[in-house]
Scaffold this motif. Structure first.
Motif, PDB file in Angstrom:
ATOM      1  N   LEU A  71       0.827  -1.212   0.000  1.00  0.00           N
ATOM      2  CA  LEU A  71       0.000   0.000   0.000  1.00  0.00           C
ATOM      3  C   LEU A  71       0.860   1.261   0.000  1.00  0.00           C
ATOM      4  O   LEU A  71       0.461   2.287  -0.564  1.00  0.00           O
ATOM      5  CB  LEU A  71      -0.943  -0.023   1.203  1.00  0.00           C
ATOM      6  N   ARG A  72       2.040   1.187   0.607  1.00  0.00           N
ATOM      7  CA  ARG A  72       2.966   2.320   0.512  1.00  0.00           C
ATOM      8  C   ARG A  72       3.413   2.518  -0.927  1.00  0.00           C
ATOM      9  O   ARG A  72       3.485   3.646  -1.416  1.00  0.00           O
ATOM     10  CB  ARG A  72       4.203   2.088   1.394  1.00  0.00           C
ATOM     11  N   SER A  73       3.722   1.400  -1.601  1.00  0.00           N
ATOM     12  CA  SER A  73       4.190   1.498  -2.984  1.00  0.00           C
ATOM     13  C   SER A  73       3.122   2.064  -3.910  1.00  0.00           C
ATOM     14  O   SER A  73       3.430   2.629  -4.956  1.00  0.00           O
ATOM     15  CB  SER A  73       4.645   0.117  -3.482  1.00  0.00           C
ATOM     16  N   GLU A  74       1.861   1.906  -3.523  1.00  0.00           N
ATOM     17  CA  GLU A  74       0.753   2.404  -4.333  1.00  0.00           C
ATOM     18  C   GLU A  74       0.349   3.828  -3.953  1.00  0.00           C
ATOM     19  O   GLU A  74      -0.589   4.385  -4.507  1.00  0.00           O
ATOM     20  CB  GLU A  74      -0.444   1.460  -4.192  1.00  0.00           C
ATOM     21  N   GLY A  75       1.078   4.407  -2.989  1.00  0.00           N
ATOM     22  CA  GLY A  75       0.798   5.779  -2.601  1.00  0.00           C
ATOM     23  C   GLY A  75      -0.359   5.935  -1.646  1.00  0.00           C
ATOM     24  O   GLY A  75      -0.808   7.061  -1.389  1.00  0.00           O
ATOM     25  N   LEU A  76      -0.855   4.838  -1.093  1.00  0.00           N
ATOM     26  CA  LEU A  76      -2.009   4.897  -0.192  1.00  0.00           C
ATOM     27  C   LEU A  76      -1.608   5.151   1.256  1.00  0.00           C
ATOM     28  O   LEU A  76      -2.341   5.800   1.997  1.00  0.00           O
ATOM     29  CB  LEU A  76      -2.810   3.597  -0.278  1.00  0.00           C
ATOM     30  N   LEU A  77      -0.458   4.616   1.660  1.00  0.00           N
ATOM     31  CA  LEU A  77       0.000   4.757   3.041  1.00  0.00           C
ATOM     32  C   LEU A  77       1.399   5.352   3.069  1.00  0.00           C
ATOM     33  O   LEU A  77       2.150   5.253   2.108  1.00  0.00           O
ATOM     34  CB  LEU A  77       0.017   3.396   3.750  1.00  0.00           C
ATOM     35  N   GLU A  78       1.739   5.943   4.208  1.00  0.00           N
ATOM     36  CA  GLU A  78       3.094   6.399   4.445  1.00  0.00           C
ATOM     37  C   GLU A  78       3.456   6.118   5.898  1.00  0.00           C
ATOM     38  O   GLU A  78       2.607   6.205   6.785  1.00  0.00           O
ATOM     39  CB  GLU A  78       3.254   7.887   4.134  1.00  0.00           C
ATOM     40  N   SER A  79       4.701   5.746   6.124  1.00  0.00           N
ATOM     41  CA  SER A  79       5.166   5.431   7.474  1.00  0.00           C
ATOM     42  C   SER A  79       5.918   6.624   8.050  1.00  0.00           C
ATOM     43  O   SER A  79       6.711   7.261   7.353  1.00  0.00           O
ATOM     44  CB  SER A  79       6.085   4.210   7.457  1.00  0.00           C
ATOM     45  N   GLN A  80       5.668   6.892   9.319  1.00  0.00           N
ATOM     46  CA  GLN A  80       6.412   7.916  10.042  1.00  0.00           C
ATOM     47  C   GLN A  80       7.134   7.205  11.178  1.00  0.00           C
ATOM     48  O   GLN A  80       6.494   6.671  12.089  1.00  0.00           O
ATOM     49  CB  GLN A  80       5.482   8.998  10.568  1.00  0.00           C
ATOM     50  N   GLN A  81       8.448   7.165  11.095  1.00  0.00           N
ATOM     51  CA  GLN A  81       9.239   6.376  12.026  1.00  0.00           C
ATOM     52  C   GLN A  81       8.954   6.749  13.479  1.00  0.00           C
ATOM     53  O   GLN A  81       8.974   7.907  13.864  1.00  0.00           O
ATOM     54  CB  GLN A  81      10.731   6.557  11.734  1.00  0.00           C
ATOM     55  N   GLY A  82       8.641   5.716  14.263  1.00  0.00           N
ATOM     56  CA  GLY A  82       8.377   5.918  15.670  1.00  0.00           C
ATOM     57  C   GLY A  82       6.989   6.440  15.980  1.00  0.00           C
ATOM     58  O   GLY A  82       6.633   6.599  17.147  1.00  0.00           O
ATOM     59  N   VAL A  83       6.209   6.705  14.943  1.00  0.00           N
ATOM     60  CA  VAL A  83       4.864   7.269  15.146  1.00  0.00           C
ATOM     61  C   VAL A  83       3.795   6.291  14.680  1.00  0.00           C
ATOM     62  O   VAL A  83       2.855   5.981  15.405  1.00  0.00           O
ATOM     63  CB  VAL A  83       4.706   8.617  14.399  1.00  0.00           C
ATOM     64  N   GLY A  84       3.927   5.792  13.445  1.00  0.00           N
ATOM     65  CA  GLY A  84       2.935   4.859  12.932  1.00  0.00           C
ATOM     66  C   GLY A  84       2.783   4.962  11.428  1.00  0.00           C
ATOM     67  O   GLY A  84       3.609   5.582  10.744  1.00  0.00           O
ATOM     68  N   VAL A  85       1.732   4.355  10.931  1.00  0.00           N
ATOM     69  CA  VAL A  85       1.448   4.347   9.493  1.00  0.00           C
ATOM     70  C   VAL A  85       0.173   5.138   9.248  1.00  0.00           C
ATOM     71  O   VAL A  85      -0.845   4.921   9.926  1.00  0.00           O
ATOM     72  CB  VAL A  85       1.293   2.908   8.965  1.00  0.00           C
ATOM     73  N   PHE A  86       0.221   6.047   8.278  1.00  0.00           N
ATOM     74  CA  PHE A  86      -0.884   6.969   8.041  1.00  0.00           C
ATOM     75  C   PHE A  86      -1.368   6.892   6.594  1.00  0.00           C
ATOM     76  O   PHE A  86      -0.614   6.516   5.692  1.00  0.00           O
ATOM     77  CB  PHE A  86      -0.445   8.403   8.350  1.00  0.00           C
ATOM     78  N   VAL A  87      -2.621   7.269   6.395  1.00  0.00           N
ATOM     79  CA  VAL A  87      -3.183   7.332   5.055  1.00  0.00           C
ATOM     80  C   VAL A  87      -2.575   8.530   4.338  1.00  0.00           C
ATOM     81  O   VAL A  87      -2.619   9.658   4.839  1.00  0.00           O
ATOM     82  CB  VAL A  87      -4.718   7.455   5.101  1.00  0.00           C
ATOM     83  N   ALA A  88      -2.004   8.260   3.153  1.00  0.00           N
ATOM     84  CA  ALA A  88      -1.336   9.320   2.396  1.00  0.00           C
ATOM     85  C   ALA A  88      -2.212   9.867   1.286  1.00  0.00           C
ATOM     86  O   ALA A  88      -2.041  10.992   0.835  1.00  0.00           O
ATOM     87  CB  ALA A  88      -0.030   8.798   1.806  1.00  0.00           C
ATOM     88  N   GLY A  89      -3.143   9.057   0.797  1.00  0.00           N
ATOM     89  CA  GLY A  89      -3.995   9.490  -0.302  1.00  0.00           C
ATOM     90  C   GLY A  89      -4.742   8.309  -0.870  1.00  0.00           C
ATOM     91  O   GLY A  89      -4.769   7.230  -0.277  1.00  0.00           O
ATOM     92  N   ARG A  90      -5.334   8.505  -2.016  1.00  0.00           N
ATOM     93  CA  ARG A  90      -6.087   7.433  -2.671  1.00  0.00           C
ATOM     94  C   ARG A  90      -5.278   6.732  -3.751  1.00  0.00           C
ATOM     95  O   ARG A  90      -5.815   5.993  -4.554  1.00  0.00           O
ATOM     96  CB  ARG A  90      -7.381   7.986  -3.265  1.00  0.00           C
ATOM     97  N   GLY A  91      -3.973   6.997  -3.726  1.00  0.00           N
ATOM     98  CA  GLY A  91      -3.092   6.269  -4.645  1.00  0.00           C
ATOM     99  C   GLY A  91      -2.862   7.027  -5.928  1.00  0.00           C
ATOM    100  O   GLY A  91      -3.769   7.619  -6.481  1.00  0.00           O
ATOM    101  N   ASN A  92      -1.587   7.008  -6.360  1.00  0.00           N
ATOM    102  CA  ASN A  92      -1.256   7.676  -7.622  1.00  0.00           C
ATOM    103  C   ASN A  92      -0.241   6.888  -8.430  1.00  0.00           C
ATOM    104  O   ASN A  92       0.431   7.428  -9.288  1.00  0.00           O
ATOM    105  CB  ASN A  92      -0.712   9.094  -7.352  1.00  0.00           C
ATOM    106  N   VAL A  93      -0.131   5.605  -8.136  1.00  0.00           N
ATOM    107  CA  VAL A  93       0.819   4.767  -8.862  1.00  0.00           C
ATOM    108  C   VAL A  93       0.084   3.976  -9.928  1.00  0.00           C
ATOM    109  O   VAL A  93      -0.819   3.208  -9.625  1.00  0.00           O
ATOM    110  CB  VAL A  93       1.540   3.798  -7.895  1.00  0.00           C
ATOM    111  N   THR A  94       0.453   4.163 -11.170  1.00  0.00           N
ATOM    112  CA  THR A  94      -0.251   3.465 -12.244  1.00  0.00           C
ATOM    113  C   THR A  94       0.281   2.048 -12.440  1.00  0.00           C
ATOM    114  O   THR A  94      -0.452   1.158 -12.831  1.00  0.00           O
ATOM    115  CB  THR A  94      -0.122   4.247 -13.559  1.00  0.00           C
TER     116      THR A  94
END
Length: 222
Positions: free
Chosen positions: A44-67
């Motif tokens: 999901l990170r590779s698809e642009g949906l999630l992003e990790s913040q070290q020591g904090v957690g994993v957050f929603v980054a968007g609805r994806g922008n990887v074709t």
């Protein structure tokens, strides 16, 4: 699991900026192992949906922008495995050469630490996908090209697709195969440490082409 989280993001159940449940909670929610959770998050990170913040957690980054996308259900098909390996050869041979040119002492420590983790075939066999991925990712980081590790994160969920394969006669992971893989990894690592650009590229190509040929032979026989 990845598909379910993606659907929740798509319908707005998780919105941009939301923190998704922690790893242990996701294991309970989906009744899966930590390895499965980590692979799903990486996808999901590779698809642009999630992003990790070290020591904090994993957050929603968007609805994806990887074709470009490698669906997990397709990753078990023999033809898809061959396509993925051909793609990896195109990127990782160059990554190995760049790593030989640019690696730092910290990079070498990461590469050889990953290599050491595969020294025991029994331990390697308990988690071959992640241990192999760790080695190849360490080389991508050592290339000092910002997009190389991102590429590895993109293919991470399917870098070693054996556990998903639906092909009945797929090569089994044997002790001899794991020893051979470790020897090939060692050749790559030693070339990088010696700053042997050509040697690192050749060792990586030999390693990946060997795997590709095994699967191509199955495809011919199928």
């Amino acid at each position: 699991m990845a598909k379910d989280i993606a659907e929740r993001i798509d319908v707005g159940e998780y919105v941009v900026g939301d923190k998704i449940p922690i790893e242990a909670q996701l294991c309970d929610i989906y009744n899966v192992s930590r390895t499965v959770v980590r692979e799903a998050i990486a996808q999901l990170r590779s698809e642009g949906l999630l992003e990790s913040q070290q020591g904090v957690g994993v957050f929603v980054a968007g609805r994806g922008n990887v074709t470009l996308r490698i669906p997990r259900e397709a990753a078990g098909e023999l033809s898809e495995i061959i396509d993925i390996l051909e793609l990896r050869i195109g990127v990782e041979v160059e990554a190995a050469g760049l790593a030989a040119q640019r690696r730092t002492d910290d990079d070498l420590e990461r590469i050889f630490s990953s290599l050491d983790a595969t020294a025991d075939p029994e331990a390697f066999n308990r988690n071959p996908r992640q241990l192999d991925f760790n080695f190849h990712k360490a080389i991508a980081v050592a290339s000092r090209n910002a997009y190389m590790p991102r590429f590895m994160d993109f293919v991470g969920p399917v870098i070693i697709p054996r556990s998903q394969l639906i092909h009945a006669s797929i090569p089994k992971i044997t002790r001899d195969y794991l020893v051979k893989m470790t020897d090939e990894h060692q050749r790559i690592a030693l070339a990088i440490r010696k700053a042997d650009v050509l040697g690192a590229r050749e060792a990586m190509r030999f390693h990946l082409v060997g795997s590709l040929e095994r699967y191509r032979q199955l495809n011919i026989a199928d």
